[in-house]
Design a protein around this motif. Sequence first.
Motif, PDB file in Angstrom:
ATOM      1  N   ALA A  48       3.059  -5.979  -6.058  1.00  7.81           N
ATOM      2  CA  ALA A  48       2.271  -4.960  -6.758  1.00  7.81           C
ATOM      3  C   ALA A  48       2.183  -3.695  -5.911  1.00  7.81           C
ATOM      4  N   ALA A  49       2.413  -2.544  -6.517  1.00  2.00           N
ATOM      5  CA  ALA A  49       2.378  -1.265  -5.803  1.00  2.00           C
ATOM      6  C   ALA A  49       1.012  -0.604  -5.957  1.00  2.00           C
ATOM      7  N   MET A  50       0.435  -0.190  -4.828  1.00  2.00           N
ATOM      8  CA  MET A  50      -0.778   0.619  -4.838  1.00  2.00           C
ATOM      9  C   MET A  50      -0.384   2.035  -4.420  1.00  2.00           C
ATOM     10  N   VAL A  51      -0.143   2.884  -5.413  1.00  2.00           N
ATOM     11  CA  VAL A  51       0.343   4.233  -5.126  1.00  2.00           C
ATOM     12  C   VAL A  51      -0.780   5.080  -4.529  1.00  2.00           C
ATOM     13  N   LYS A  52      -0.394   5.974  -3.640  1.00  2.00           N
ATOM     14  CA  LYS A  52      -1.387   6.785  -2.941  1.00  2.00           C
ATOM     15  C   LYS A  52      -0.838   8.189  -2.715  1.00  2.00           C
ATOM     16  N   LEU A  88       0.861  -1.192   0.000  1.00  2.00           N
ATOM     17  CA  LEU A  88       0.000   0.000   0.000  1.00  2.00           C
ATOM     18  C   LEU A  88       0.890   1.233   0.000  1.00  2.00           C
ATOM     19  N   GLY A  89       1.477   1.496  -1.121  1.00  2.00           N
ATOM     20  CA  GLY A  89       2.428   2.564  -1.307  1.00  2.00           C
ATOM     21  C   GLY A  89       3.104   2.361  -2.657  1.00  2.00           C
ATOM     22  N   PRO A  90       4.085   3.205  -2.966  1.00  2.00           N
ATOM     23  CA  PRO A  90       4.574   4.270  -2.094  1.00  2.00           C
ATOM     24  C   PRO A  90       3.635   5.466  -2.064  1.00  2.00           C
ATOM     25  N   GLN A  91       3.826   6.271  -1.043  1.00  2.00           N
ATOM     26  CA  GLN A  91       3.069   7.513  -0.925  1.00  2.00           C
ATOM     27  C   GLN A  91       3.637   8.495  -1.941  1.00  2.00           C
ATOM     28  N   THR A  92       2.858   8.752  -2.961  1.00  2.00           N
ATOM     29  CA  THR A  92       3.348   9.455  -4.146  1.00  2.00           C
ATOM     30  C   THR A  92       2.985  10.945  -4.129  1.00  2.00           C
ATOM     31  N   ASP A  93       2.332  11.388  -3.064  1.00  2.00           N
ATOM     32  CA  ASP A  93       1.936  12.795  -2.971  1.00  2.00           C
ATOM     33  C   ASP A  93       3.148  13.723  -3.043  1.00  2.00           C
ATOM     34  N   VAL A  94       3.015  14.812  -3.767  1.00  2.00           N
ATOM     35  CA  VAL A  94       4.000  15.889  -3.714  1.00  2.00           C
ATOM     36  C   VAL A  94       3.741  16.653  -2.422  1.00  2.00           C
ATOM     37  N   ALA A  95       4.728  16.684  -1.541  1.00  2.00           N
ATOM     38  CA  ALA A  95       4.544  17.266  -0.202  1.00  2.00           C
ATOM     39  C   ALA A  95       4.634  18.788  -0.274  1.00  2.00           C
ATOM     40  N   SER A  96       3.562  19.394  -0.723  1.00  2.00           N
ATOM     41  CA  SER A  96       3.573  20.830  -1.042  1.00  2.00           C
ATOM     42  C   SER A  96       3.400  21.732   0.165  1.00  2.00           C
ATOM     43  N   ASP A  97       3.006  21.192   1.325  1.00  2.00           N
ATOM     44  CA  ASP A  97       2.880  22.020   2.532  1.00  2.00           C
ATOM     45  C   ASP A  97       3.777  21.453   3.629  1.00  2.00           C
ATOM     46  N   PRO A  98       4.645  22.296   4.226  1.00  2.00           N
ATOM     47  CA  PRO A  98       5.636  21.786   5.190  1.00  2.00           C
ATOM     48  C   PRO A  98       5.032  21.326   6.505  1.00  2.00           C
ATOM     49  N   ARG A  99       3.792  21.736   6.804  1.00  2.00           N
ATOM     50  CA  ARG A  99       3.182  21.385   8.093  1.00  2.00           C
ATOM     51  C   ARG A  99       2.483  20.035   8.065  1.00  2.00           C
ATOM     52  N   TRP A 100       2.280  19.472   6.886  1.00  2.00           N
ATOM     53  CA  TRP A 100       1.499  18.254   6.716  1.00  2.00           C
ATOM     54  C   TRP A 100       2.172  17.091   7.435  1.00  2.00           C
ATOM     55  N   THR A 101       1.451  16.415   8.311  1.00  2.00           N
ATOM     56  CA  THR A 101       2.058  15.408   9.176  1.00  2.00           C
ATOM     57  C   THR A 101       2.503  14.151   8.429  1.00  2.00           C
ATOM     58  N   ARG A 102       2.000  13.931   7.198  1.00  2.00           N
ATOM     59  CA  ARG A 102       2.412  12.749   6.433  1.00  2.00           C
ATOM     60  C   ARG A 102       3.539  13.059   5.449  1.00  2.00           C
ATOM     61  N   PHE A 103       4.193  14.183   5.646  1.00  2.00           N
ATOM     62  CA  PHE A 103       5.306  14.610   4.795  1.00  2.00           C
ATOM     63  C   PHE A 103       6.370  13.520   4.706  1.00  2.00           C
ATOM     64  N   SER A 104       6.653  12.869   5.847  1.00  2.00           N
ATOM     65  CA  SER A 104       7.763  11.914   5.888  1.00  2.00           C
ATOM     66  C   SER A 104       7.530  10.697   5.003  1.00  2.00           C
TER      67      SER A 104
END
Length: 824
Positions: free
Chosen positions: A290-294, A234-250
């Motif tokens: 198999a990758a499930m990108v999110k 269940l990944g990888p986490q593919t979000d562009v981390a556009s806000d520095p405060r977002w807790t899932r940045f890591s």
Amino acid sequence: MGNNLTRRNFLAGSAAAAALAGLAGCSTGSTPSTDNAANKKGNGYTETATDYGYTIVDNGDGKQLSYSPDSGLKLIEKDGYAFKDFEGTGELVPYEDWRLSAEERAEDLAGRLSIEQIAGLMCFSGHQSKVEDDSSVTDEQKQFLDGNVRAVLNAASAYPAFKQAAWANNMQAYVEASENKIPINFSSDPRNGKNCVDWPGNLALAATFDPEVAKRAGAGIAHDLRRMGISMFLGPQTDVASDPRWTRFSGTFGEDPALSRDTCKAFIDGMQSTTDDSGNDEGWGKDSVAAMVKHWPAEAPGEGGREGHKDGGKFAVYPGKNFEACMISFVDGAFKLDGKTGCASSIMTSYTIAFDEDNEYGELVGSGFSKYKVTELLRDRFGFAGSACTDWGVLSDPNGGGIATCWGLEDTNVWTPAKRASKSVSVGVDQMGGCNDPTLLVSAYNDMKEELGEEQAETNFRNSAKRLLLSYFNTGIFEDPYIDVDATRSEVDKGDDATKEEALTDQVKGIVMLKNHGNVIKAGSESAKPKVYVPMRFSKSYRAAGFMGGWSETSSACELPLSDGTLKKYFDVVTDTLADTLTGPVNEKTGNATPTLDDLTRLTAADIADVDYVLVCAKAPSNADPRSSQDEDGNYVPLSLQYRPYTADSEYVRQTSIAGDPADGSKWAEHESAKGVEIENRSYYGRTSMITNENQLDQILDAAKLAKEAGKPCIVILDITQPMCVHEFEPEVDAILVSMSGSTEAACKIVAGQSEPSGLLPMQMPRDMDAVEKQLEDVPRDMDCYVDADGNEYDFAFGLNYSGKISDDRTKKYYVDPLTAPEA
């Protein structure tokens, strides 16, 4: 499948089968079989019983099979090979023939299943976090497996890998003995270092600026997962981390779209591709996961940095009109792999409502219910042909306990779990995350049949079945679902020393040196360990919001920031003394007294006169409620990236939020758009942050002061998961190393002079909280960056080595203006 459920007379020429054959777009890498492959001949096979209740079938130059003789499953012999007789007819049908392509097999089986069986495929189970002592199948698990659920989330990372493998075998044997013999597609969330090799986390991989490191990590993680019976990630986490405060940045590959794109692409190539002994890419195979990108199309732009697991973080905002850039890592990365699998197997939709009063980003509902995000963008515009799954809990009623994220559809007078499932399926989603109840999908089918007619409803459901089954056939679990438990114990639980060392080497590549005043960090010798003073970390008690809601107290604690064994591996260590008898309040859970500062005796300047330096291992500032950012009374407060209290009252703070629920108490699904609708104000203007570890700053400053008194350098290792403000302490210390979702041990190796740092920031470090407030949630790399006492700016792609600021091919490639849209 069992006789009472199988539709053997489903005609290949029917409308549903014709529609299945028409799937196109982003290919998952399976290629049609040739006549030669389909007619391949063998020289017989051999069967070998194992000590774990299953039998291995050696097909020579064909596919290896494994099955449980006690299940009643028989073999078919044809053309000198063995095949599994799932249908129980003694005749080989296309989906049983491993010589055919995954596409052909999935199409055939999708046409044979009953609607009830497809409904089970369209459920992805809730978190299975416990393994019984005997690794047996629980009654709860039997219940959802008997309901045809065949995608199971293995959340049991706390257990040894061999226990997970034994449990997976028992689960597979259970379904193999049932009428519906489709094997289980086990999945896992990211679990770096939890009973498996500790490869760098995503942000640390991005900090290497080297896609080959990400590819190696993807392959290494896949190796360990397959040996636990897990065939989907269940990944990888593919979000562009556009806000520095977002807790899932890591969990992301940083905030730059191009770097995220390339790192994501390489990671998935490593994970999905099986390679031969020479490292050549063979595409899908026995070692593939198999990758499930999110989380499609974006999760990071939560207003104020909030996160979508909670009501307070359910809105994503786009004040910079930068929606397109947030999709780049998906569209140009995960969907366009360099390897032979071609494209990520699956996607997971985001929780958030993309808010715009004119519905520029579709209906004001979570992504798993959005026709614009799934049908129009994912399927039609970008041609993604893999399966789409919601994130977990989107069907659940709010305030019902557990994860409940049905954003936009919260009104329980209108929306039931079944109606939410119906809406999700209607926009093109194939699978419901965290759903153990297939009757919800049967209900969705009946709704679709009523609206579109039976023929089209059946076509749509069989399309979903094919998309879902592709990963089962691509990863080979129909042939060989069972795991060698002894091999798991040896290869994962014990592990290979060479692989562990390779992972640590890659961890080192993800460490960034921000400051090295006077070159206090320099090449050393493994034989001569530096003598260091490592202050014990004292954590005060604090209250914080729980992941599922509610607030609780965490007791004070005092300990070495790293294990004694890890520190002594690299240093001759001296540290503080904690009293044998503690004087703090009793911890209700443990029954033991807790420490106070009076119980801790710090070393003095005289005590550290002979050390080489003071080494502080510090945790980044931690917000009490990092997801919805509310206090215990429900007031919104700012998410802060600094230790000291921050009051959000500058000119850069929004006094009126962009997004919110309708002020009249209704929900957005009841409105055609937000235009003209009065909304609640979720602004945190004038309120003060709630940081739980402010005293971490005091410990850094006290250590720096003590080091100065003793005439010793002070080095800080920051263990961070997102950008942070360093202005509060940087001028007082001599060196700063940053470990990002990676390994603090790797940073110790650099401090000890055994490895030269080479990592670069995959993000910006803000000048201060005003710079954080000025940046826009959807725009990466738009902050005013911090400049340290040595004149270095902590911008994206900054890092130091022994020679100073790094400037190489990596910085030339990526330190350019950020991309703003996917390729045409």
